[in-house]
Design a protein around this motif. Structure first.
Motif, PDB file in Angstrom:
ATOM      1  N   SER A  63       0.853  -1.184   0.000  1.00 23.57           N
ATOM      2  CA  SER A  63       0.000   0.000   0.000  1.00 23.57           C
ATOM      3  C   SER A  63       0.889   1.235   0.000  1.00 23.57           C
ATOM      4  CB  SER A  63      -0.924   0.007   1.220  1.00 23.57           C
ATOM      5  OG  SER A  63      -0.167   0.051   2.420  1.00 23.57           O
ATOM      6  N   ARG A  64       0.277   2.373  -0.274  1.00 20.35           N
ATOM      7  CA  ARG A  64       1.065   3.604  -0.250  1.00 20.35           C
ATOM      8  C   ARG A  64       0.243   4.724   0.359  1.00 20.35           C
ATOM      9  NH1 ARG A  64       2.920   4.505  -6.235  1.00 20.35           N
ATOM     10  NH2 ARG A  64       4.187   6.151  -5.252  1.00 20.35           N
ATOM     11  N   ASP A  65       0.948   5.606   1.047  1.00 21.36           N
ATOM     12  CA  ASP A  65       0.368   6.810   1.636  1.00 21.36           C
ATOM     13  C   ASP A  65       1.037   7.978   0.938  1.00 21.36           C
ATOM     14  OD1 ASP A  65      -0.207   9.066   3.203  1.00 21.36           O
ATOM     15  OD2 ASP A  65      -0.353   7.871   5.031  1.00 21.36           O
ATOM     16  N   LYS A  67       2.358  10.920   3.019  1.00 22.11           N
ATOM     17  CA  LYS A  67       3.601  10.657   3.748  1.00 22.11           C
ATOM     18  C   LYS A  67       4.732  10.225   2.817  1.00 22.11           C
ATOM     19  CE  LYS A  67       1.365   9.316   8.075  1.00 22.11           C
ATOM     20  NZ  LYS A  67       1.197   8.257   9.104  1.00 22.11           N
TER      21      LYS A  67
END
Length: 115
Positions: free
Chosen positions: A70-72, A75
């Motif tokens: 997953s990626r944010d 951030k």
């Protein structure tokens, strides 16, 4: 220029979990496709999972159903959640980011699965 720093590796028992992080600095990181690779002693580096800028994901057959990437974007961090770990998951895990003609590797983080 993009710098990648992996963290979250360590020693875990079989069946346990770890979450790896790949934190980026630099511009345009959110446009990059980011992959996690791993390399076990005496073996070639192999692709574990990848995520595109749009959030499409892919996984190696050996980790499907156990690992989640997953990626944010806020951030500038990509994660690899690893569950139900097995001894064969022991390796150095690397983050790799690519976009257009640029690509970057992180320094790697060691994951050891052992009782």
């Amino acid at each position: 220029q993009v710098q990648l720093v992996e963290s979250g590796g360590g020693l875990v028992q079989p069946g346990g979990s770890l979450r790896l992080s790949c934190a980026a600095s630099g511009s345009y990181f959110n446009f990059y496709t980011v992959n996690w690779y791993r390399q076990a002693p005496g073996k070639e580096r192999e692709l574990v999972a990848g995520i595109t800028s749009g959030g499409n994901t892919n996984y190696a057959d050996s980790v499907k159903g156990r690992f989640t990437i997953s990626r944010d974007k806020a951030k500038k961090t990509v994660y690899l959640q690893m569950n139900s770990l097995k001894s064969e998951d022991t390796a150095v895990y690397y983050c790799y980011a690519a976009w257009q003609s640029s690509d970057y590797w992180g320094q790697g983080t060691q994951v050891t699965v052992s009782s």
